[in-house]
Scaffold this motif. Sequence first.
Motif, PDB file in Angstrom:
ATOM      1  N   VAL A  84     -88.089  -5.704  -9.401  1.00  0.00           N
ATOM      2  CA  VAL A  84     -88.574  -7.164  -9.129  1.00  0.00           C
ATOM      3  C   VAL A  84     -90.133  -7.079  -9.191  1.00  0.00           C
ATOM      4  N   ALA A 109     -81.251  -7.458  -8.573  1.00  0.00           N
ATOM      5  CA  ALA A 109     -82.751  -8.099  -8.324  1.00  0.00           C
ATOM      6  C   ALA A 109     -82.641  -9.725  -8.285  1.00  0.00           C
ATOM      7  N   ASP A 110     -81.394 -10.134  -8.812  1.00  0.00           N
ATOM      8  CA  ASP A 110     -81.443 -11.692  -8.894  1.00  0.00           C
ATOM      9  C   ASP A 110     -81.153 -12.204  -7.535  1.00  0.00           C
ATOM     10  N   ALA A 146     -86.950 -11.192 -12.051  1.00  0.00           N
ATOM     11  CA  ALA A 146     -86.011  -9.944 -12.265  1.00  0.00           C
ATOM     12  C   ALA A 146     -86.493  -9.179 -13.317  1.00  0.00           C
TER      13      ALA A 146
END
Length: 561
Positions: A152, A119-120, A146
């Motif tokens: 997200v 998600a980063d 995140a």
Amino acid sequence: MFQQARRRRTRVAAAGMAALALLATACSQSGGSGGGRDETLVVFTGQAGDYQANFNPFSPTLNEGPGTIFESLFYFNQVRDEPAKPLLGTEYSWNADGTELSITLRDGVKWSDGEAFTADDVVFTLDMISRHKEMNSTGYQGKAEAVDDTHVKITFDEPSYMEGPQILGKVFIVPEHIWKDIEEPAKDTVTKPVGTGPYTLADFKGQAFTLKANPGYWDGEPALKQVRYIALSGNQAGADALKAKKIDWQTGPVPDMRNVEKNYPGYKAVTVPLNQTVLITCSNADLGCKGPQTDPAVRKAIYYALDRTQVNSLAFQDTGSQISPGFVPVESGKEIISGKLKESLAPMEPNASRAARILEDAGWRKGSDGVYAKGGQKLALTVRVVSGWTDYITAVDTMAEQLKKAGIKLTAQQSSWNEWSEARGQGDYQLVIDALYPGPTPDPYYTYSYFFSTETTAKVGEAANPNFARYSNPEVDKALRELKKTSPEAADRRQAHYDTIQTALEEDMPYIPVLTAGTTSEYHDEKFSGWPTEYNLYAVPAVWSRPDQAQIYKALKPAGK
């Protein structure tokens, strides 16, 4: 690049032979992990002249990458009404008032260098484009965070329903561990791209480059092992290469397009109405545009002086169709075309007297040479067009003859695609022939937000993406903001804003409507199976349409497998 049916009969035979010889060399070198040309799809996008290495998915001058190397979270089909197809994302949902978008990501995905996708990376990509306006072609204005590695959450200051398909389908996710060290991500050409997509870059030369199947792709290594992109001298060279079975897929013109199967044994063709062919005008003097085209009267006079029936016949083999001055897709959006337009469709026949009246009411006077002038400035305009794009060149030459009768001088200015694209982005032109494209869904909101929003333009000398006309209208911007936060199901409320936009575009005409293009592709059905057809349009069947091309590559299989 947005090619339609490109064809012109005049071409030096020696140039075509030289191009074919070059292509034969490129094909013989394609080999690699695919085990030879039998598993290599050779494609021609219309690239006239050498490629300049650029695989930045946010660059207006990129060669390739969106969909193939870099993926979006979902795939939205522009030509078929169906649910979004999961890619890097698996699920998404809005909260009750449209201010929060929650996305679940696919677990276990790897970047092509072996690093884990999380998600980063999604948050980094969204934050990056929000900081760099020239990369933010969708006008994204959310705040991403995140929640954990596979979730997200994106929040907005106001309801933003229309942002969903843009964020999910048109933003291509890049690896934070590499891009965080790129000093100028909007300008970097990313010559060694690392992505999550089904293909990676195998080799690059100016005359051709190759993508190879990604063995670590999350959905399994594609059956199509290699895709070879080649550059030729233009459309005639493409038709010659097709005839010699040296290329497998191109989107562009060939002689007698109605009889492709007869004239090109082993090949088939498919045509869909998609992009809207226009004359882009550098329209906004306040942002640095110069020339007669900054006068709306000149743009309207050109609009009425065009013989679109003749242009369609001579340049596009009658594959084009009518276009609305409000830029709603005529076939799929009939119910959205505003009843407040003066004309729901652009006239197919010229109206020279009306063009003359518009110019004379605006102070233009015809000189002894038959060309209008005002304040010592002649009504003489240049149109930038890519060398080798023979249908567009024919279209410009045809329009020049038509406009001469209306007292307007038009001259084609041919250049390489790289030079043409740079000039278009920087505003270094008076007119450009090109096309407006739709968004992730058929809703015209996306075309409006891309090409008519103040958010997506820039001063001359700065990169505009993709509002190349430098158009800015507060009423249009306001209507776009309201559409963005209005649910797609609220048709009545949305129509009022469509009316505002369409009537403004008809009045201001920063993009002069020409035709709705019939986008035709010829493909090697004998060599590969799995192509989209008019009965199964699972993706836009155009080699330059991204990320649709990646969906097609993933579906293709060598014949007999």
